[in-house]
Write a protein that holds these residues in place. Sequence first.
Motif, PDB file in Angstrom:
ATOM      1  N   ASN A 152      44.796  33.669  19.273  1.00  0.00           N
ATOM      2  CA  ASN A 152      44.588  34.645  20.340  1.00  0.00           C
ATOM      3  C   ASN A 152      43.102  34.830  20.581  1.00  0.00           C
ATOM      4  O   ASN A 152      42.281  34.640  19.682  1.00  0.00           O
ATOM      5  N   GLU A 153      42.772  35.191  21.822  1.00  0.00           N
ATOM      6  CA  GLU A 153      41.389  35.482  22.190  1.00  0.00           C
ATOM      7  C   GLU A 153      41.386  36.439  23.374  1.00  0.00           C
ATOM      8  O   GLU A 153      42.367  36.524  24.122  1.00  0.00           O
ATOM      9  N   VAL A 154      40.289  37.153  23.519  1.00  0.00           N
ATOM     10  CA  VAL A 154      40.181  38.151  24.587  1.00  0.00           C
ATOM     11  C   VAL A 154      39.485  37.516  25.787  1.00  0.00           C
ATOM     12  O   VAL A 154      38.367  37.008  25.683  1.00  0.00           O
ATOM     13  N   LEU A 155      40.179  37.554  26.946  1.00  0.00           N
ATOM     14  CA  LEU A 155      39.620  37.077  28.210  1.00  0.00           C
ATOM     15  C   LEU A 155      39.575  38.237  29.193  1.00  0.00           C
ATOM     16  O   LEU A 155      39.913  39.375  28.855  1.00  0.00           O
ATOM     17  N   GLU A 156      39.185  37.952  30.438  1.00  0.00           N
ATOM     18  CA  GLU A 156      39.101  39.007  31.441  1.00  0.00           C
ATOM     19  C   GLU A 156      40.455  39.653  31.697  1.00  0.00           C
ATOM     20  O   GLU A 156      40.547  40.857  31.961  1.00  0.00           O
ATOM     21  N   ARG A 157      41.526  38.867  31.642  1.00  0.00           N
ATOM     22  CA  ARG A 157      42.855  39.414  31.926  1.00  0.00           C
ATOM     23  C   ARG A 157      43.489  40.049  30.693  1.00  0.00           C
ATOM     24  O   ARG A 157      44.646  40.479  30.735  1.00  0.00           O
ATOM     25  N   GLY A 158      42.763  40.080  29.566  1.00  0.00           N
ATOM     26  CA  GLY A 158      43.274  40.698  28.357  1.00  0.00           C
ATOM     27  C   GLY A 158      43.358  39.717  27.204  1.00  0.00           C
ATOM     28  O   GLY A 158      42.858  38.590  27.276  1.00  0.00           O
ATOM     29  N   ARG A 159      43.987  40.155  26.114  1.00  0.00           N
ATOM     30  CA  ARG A 159      44.148  39.279  24.951  1.00  0.00           C
ATOM     31  C   ARG A 159      45.300  38.305  25.215  1.00  0.00           C
ATOM     32  O   ARG A 159      46.420  38.718  25.499  1.00  0.00           O
ATOM     33  N   ILE A 160      44.976  37.031  25.144  1.00  0.00           N
ATOM     34  CA  ILE A 160      46.005  36.014  25.410  1.00  0.00           C
ATOM     35  C   ILE A 160      46.365  35.295  24.104  1.00  0.00           C
ATOM     36  O   ILE A 160      45.546  35.207  23.178  1.00  0.00           O
ATOM     37  N   TYR A 161      47.608  34.792  24.064  1.00  0.00           N
ATOM     38  CA  TYR A 161      48.125  34.080  22.897  1.00  0.00           C
ATOM     39  C   TYR A 161      48.523  32.668  23.323  1.00  0.00           C
ATOM     40  O   TYR A 161      49.103  32.473  24.396  1.00  0.00           O
TER      41      TYR A 161
END
Length: 341
Positions: free
Chosen positions: A63-72
């Motif tokens: 997982n990582e945090v991007l502009e649209r939120g934390r993605i998996y």
Amino acid sequence: MARNEQLIRQHKLLQLLEDSRFGRTLDELRGDLILDLGLSTLHTRTVRRDVEALQGAGYDIQNEVLERGRIYRLGRNHTAVHEIAFSATELIALSIGRELLYPLMGTQYWQGIETFWNKVQEAIPEGVYEHYQRYRKVLYVSGTPSKTYEAQSGMLKTINRAILEHRVVEIKYKPIGREASVRQIEPYGLAVHQNSIYVVAAAPEVTDESERLRNWKLDRFTQATVLDDYFKPDPKINLNEFLGKSIGIFSGDSSTPVKIRLGNRSASYLREDPWHPEQKLEPIDVDDPASDTILTVPASHPRELLPKVLALGSDAEVLEPAEYREAVADVIQKLAQTYKG
């Protein structure tokens, strides 16, 4: 029941992550789960716990945090097969198995077969694949079906979910030559037989234990709806035994030994291509090489035996039981009347 529901969610989660190149947020995963599984409610915390359970089981979910939120997303170890070494011989075996599974085309199972096959082709060395392509040209698989189950893929997902959750399914079923009827079934499993998919399910209204479990051909389903009613699976039911007691799909708790007199030619065919693993071929006169042979084979219904016996023509005669002999005789008489004009 909760354990089965969790298993279904987690399996669908893996499918969603496998199909996602750029990853998904928990809210996006939650929305997809509700849509694909037909759920009424699902909390984001439940999705997070499912993801954590999969990570604990060894799946590389990053997982990582991007502009649209934390993605998996799935890590590299679960999106390719670079750590598996395939030989040309193994590729041939795999490709043959894939072609033999064409009856599953159009279903979620076929999607898994195709994505895995594509990964294998991308991962293997070019020289191995070229050798496989040259050798594969000498072996052909024929007799695979021209039909697919793409039109029934939605119903198949519904039924598969009901099997895992032990839920009653309401179906609209239309046998050939009869009107459609609405029935309720308790599904136990799926069976692929001679290029067709069957739902092995109990009919709740049948009180005779030996008659409750039946095989319902998926082609004849026009509708399938999972109900909120659950059923308790019968622990005595063993699908391997149920489906293995007869030469066809008309299986059951018991089968009938059918005796058939065969000429030499037909007996030779049955030695090459047995109808059933428990069949017996015994010469009438062991001292006479030209003697006819008695075939004893288990069957559950005359209809599954008819096409096989008729295909052997006058070189086969059903001896007993009377019900099976009369069924063949009735068809032969009708054919004789038709061809005599």
